[in-house]
Design a protein around this motif. Structure first.
Motif, short mmCIF file in Angstrom:
data_model
loop_
_atom_site.label_atom_id
_atom_site.label_comp_id
_atom_site.label_asym_id
_atom_site.label_seq_id
_atom_site.Cartn_x
_atom_site.Cartn_y
_atom_site.Cartn_z
N SER A 10 16.38 -23.53 -24.35
CA SER A 10 15.06 -23.00 -23.96
C SER A 10 13.34 -23.66 -25.48
N HIS A 11 13.13 -24.14 -24.41
CA HIS A 11 11.54 -24.53 -25.84
C HIS A 11 11.43 -23.96 -26.33
N MET A 15 9.16 -18.42 -31.08
CA MET A 15 7.61 -18.29 -30.95
C MET A 15 7.78 -17.26 -29.62
N MET A 16 8.47 -17.11 -28.46
CA MET A 16 8.15 -16.32 -28.06
C MET A 16 8.72 -14.98 -28.85
N THR A 17 8.18 -13.72 -27.98
CA THR A 17 8.51 -12.57 -28.06
C THR A 17 9.50 -12.05 -27.53
N MET A 41 11.72 -24.88 -16.07
CA MET A 41 12.46 -25.42 -17.74
C MET A 41 10.88 -26.08 -17.53
N THR A 42 10.37 -27.11 -17.38
CA THR A 42 8.94 -27.44 -17.10
C THR A 42 7.68 -26.67 -17.79
N GLN A 43 7.56 -25.43 -16.74
CA GLN A 43 7.25 -25.03 -16.91
C GLN A 43 6.41 -24.41 -18.15
N GLN A 47 3.98 -24.29 -21.23
CA GLN A 47 3.52 -23.41 -22.37
C GLN A 47 4.25 -23.24 -23.39
N MET A 48 4.65 -23.63 -24.37
CA MET A 48 5.63 -23.14 -25.42
C MET A 48 4.97 -24.72 -26.51
#
Length: 73
Positions: A10-11, A15-17, A41-43, A47-48
């Motif tokens: 996962s990209h 940085m994800m909470t 996954m592209t979306q 976002q990331m």
């Protein structure tokens, strides 16, 4: 079973909470279609990438592993 998730798949995982990771895990577990998975996954990457740019960093172009590969027909 769905698609795998985690820092290798996962990209922007770091940085994800915790809440975002949980939501992402739930979404990935629900995947049953390769095209749907790739679209999500592209979306997620977009976002990331925006989040990384705002933090002055950059994401790799691709995750270490293809989370959607196991859903190919």
């Amino acid at each position: 079973r769905g698609a795998p998730y985690g820092p290798d798949y996962s990209h922007g995982w770091s940085m994800m909470t915790p809440e975002e990771r949980s939501q992402h895990q739930t979404k990935m577990r629900s995947m049953t279609n390769y095209d749907e998975c790739k679209s999500y996954m592209t979306q997620q990457h977009e976002q990331m990438a925006a989040r990384a740019k705002a933090q002055g960093t950059q994401l790799p172009a691709q995750p270490r592993r293809d989370a959607c590969a196991g859903l190919k027909p």
